[in-house]
Design an enzyme around this catalytic site. Structure first.
Site, PDB file in Angstrom:
ATOM      1  N   HIS A 320       0.846  -1.188   0.000  1.00  0.00           N
ATOM      2  CA  HIS A 320       0.000   0.000   0.000  1.00  0.00           C
ATOM      3  C   HIS A 320       0.884   1.242   0.000  1.00  0.00           C
ATOM      4  O   HIS A 320       2.063   1.195   0.378  1.00  0.00           O
ATOM      5  CB  HIS A 320      -0.882   0.033   1.250  1.00  0.00           C
ATOM      6  N   CYS A 363      -1.239   2.340  -6.401  1.00  0.00           N
ATOM      7  CA  CYS A 363      -1.960   3.406  -7.084  1.00  0.00           C
ATOM      8  C   CYS A 363      -1.186   4.711  -7.006  1.00  0.00           C
ATOM      9  O   CYS A 363      -0.267   4.860  -6.213  1.00  0.00           O
ATOM     10  CB  CYS A 363      -3.336   3.606  -6.461  1.00  0.00           C
TER      11      CYS A 363
END
Length: 482
Positions: A320, A363
């Site tokens: 993450h 992302c």
């Protein structure tokens, strides 16, 4: 006394200590360093050149070139009967020059450097070179010699030197860049005549010319080719995989991190990366579920490792993150820039001039990329994919020889299947596995990865994803299978 020896004696009497040091430095590659270091007199230096066949009774060209390079035109004209203009014409002939372009580059830098810049070099190298070698009397050529002995400077290893020059003087860096532009990207071909030249008289590759006529199409194609990075060591290098799956520590540490889910499916990606890079002859080093501090320590461990006998370094980051950061499993942040910058030539000397490759699955924002209505050959809906967290692209060092492969465009999410892994890493491994045996370079492979991932669609909202590479590579990067 025969004629050439009388002439050499006269020339030797004209040369000072600094001249002899420069001549010895430019002759590396023709005379072993150990032998050169023992030479204290010009007469002994000429004897060594004669032993190697670099000075002969009817051929004093190498001596003339040396005198021309160190700007002793007075000796060249008065004792060897050759003018500056004659030497300039001679050195335009392909294959004529014998002094290495790389070694002449270093000599030029030593001539152009100021006393202040020399002191700055010595200061910055204080932790890398022995103190006894950085005494006030040491010249820039002495410093270059010690850097070569230490393995932080070489013909294919200019990264550290460029980093130092960038800090000390922009004009010095420009000299190196001009050299790289002229010699670093050229694909040199030895002519038939040069192939048959006697041992000890070969021209350096930087001066070799093709037998193809200069204006022919073949010659133009040859000169436009980009050289490939050396990739012959076994193993090629380390493939470091930082694979974060469980974020239980983060959820327990802070209430605002309750939504940081475990990255189910990441082990599928890690397995694919290990399989592929093992086939590409890399040593695999996987680290699972690291905190932020453990990530730093692990990266620092490989930064300090000696990569001298390796050709490349690869790091795959699966975790993450958010804008410009990656999360440890404790929810603490580590700047991606900090990780990549650990392997610049200045921070990891043994990787200077070698490709450093980073693949990051994360992302780069919260936005979802919408699809457009076009015809496609296939559509692969997947109703069980999740976005990883945010990430930003400005994480690649400005120094040369880096490649950063990102899973998606800036500001957009990327997708991970709990069952099949991420779109990006799975496509990357698929194309590496199939295209590397065909000799495809990494940028061509990443273009194919872009094509494959862009065709995928996340249902039910037809969300899309487009990967994005960023690079400062100077050469083609090819991973041979054999």
């Amino acid at each position: 006394m025969d004629f050439p020896r009388r002439r050499l004696l006269v020339v030797s009497e004209e040369l000072g200590e600094g001249d002899l040091t420069a001549l010895k430095f430019l002759s590396r590659g023709h005379i072993p360093m150990r032998k050169l270091e023992a030479i204290q007199k010009a007469q002994d230096f000429f004897e060594a050149l004669q032993e190697k066949g670099m000075i002969e009774e009817e051929n004093l060209f190498f001596l003339k070139e040396l005198l021309y390079r160190i700007r002793r035109i007075d000796v060249l004209e008065s004792h060897l009967g050759t003018s500056r203009q004659e030497m300039e014409r001679e050195l335009q002939i392909p294959g004529r020059a014998k002094v290495s372009p790389y070694r002449y580059l270093l000599f030029q830098l030593s001539e152009d450097i100021t006393e202040y810049e020399l002191k700055s070099f010595k200061f910055l190298l204080g932790q890398e070179l022995p103190k006894c070698r950085l005494i006030p009397q040491a010249t820039m050529l002495d410093v270059f010699t010690e850097m070569e002995k230490k393995g932080i400077l070489g013909e294919d290893n200019l990264g550290v030197l460029k980093s130092l020059c960038a800090e000390i003087g922009i004009s010095l860096l420009k000299t190196i860049e001009e050299y790289e532009l002229k010699f670093g990207e050229e694909e040199m071909v030895v002519t038939e005549a040069q192939r048959g030249s006697p041992a000890g008289t070969e021209a350096h590759a930087g001066y070799l010319a093709s037998s193809v006529a200069p204006d022919s199409p073949d010659r133009r194609n040859e000169s436009s080719q980009v050289q490939a990075y050396k990739m012959t060591s076994r193993p090629r290098g380390v493939c470091l995989i930082l694979n974060n799956h469980s974020f239980k520590k983060a959820r327990e540490r802070a209430p605002e991190l309750k939504g940081m889910k475990d990255r189910t499916g990441t082990d599928v990606d890690a397995g694919a990366l290990k399989r592929v890079f093992s086939k590409l002859h890399f040593t695999i080093a996987e680290y699972r579920d690291l905190t932020a501090e453990e990530i730093r320590k692990t990266v620092n461990m490989y930064r300090c490792e000696d990569h001298k006998d390796k050709d490349c370094f690869v790091c795959c980051i699966l975790s993450h993150g958010k804008k410009g950061m990656i999360f440890g499993v404790d929810g603490q942040e580590v700047p991606i820039r900090e990780l990549t910058a650990s392997f610049t030539g200045q921070n990891c000397y043994s990787l200077a001039g070698k490709p450093k490759v980073f693949f990051v699955q994360a992302c780069q924002g919260d936005s979802c990329q919408e699809g457009v209505n076009i015809e496609t050959d296939s559509k692969e809906p997947d109703d069980s994919v999740e976005p990883d967290a945010r990430f930003q692209l400005e994480c690649i060092p400005t120094e040369a020889d880096f490649l950063l492969g990102m899973a998606t465009l800036q500001d957009y999410v990327s997708y991970r299947s709990p069952y099949h892994g991420t779109w990006y890493i799975q496509a990357l491994c698929h194309h590496l596995e199939h295209s590397c045996p065909q000799g495809e370079d990494i940028l061509t492979i990443l273009t194919a990865v872009n094509q494959e991932v862009s065709k995928k669609t996340c249902q039910p909202n037809s969300r899309k994803q487009m990967p994005q590479p960023a690079f400062t590579l100077r050469k083609r990067l090819i991973f041979p299978v054999n």
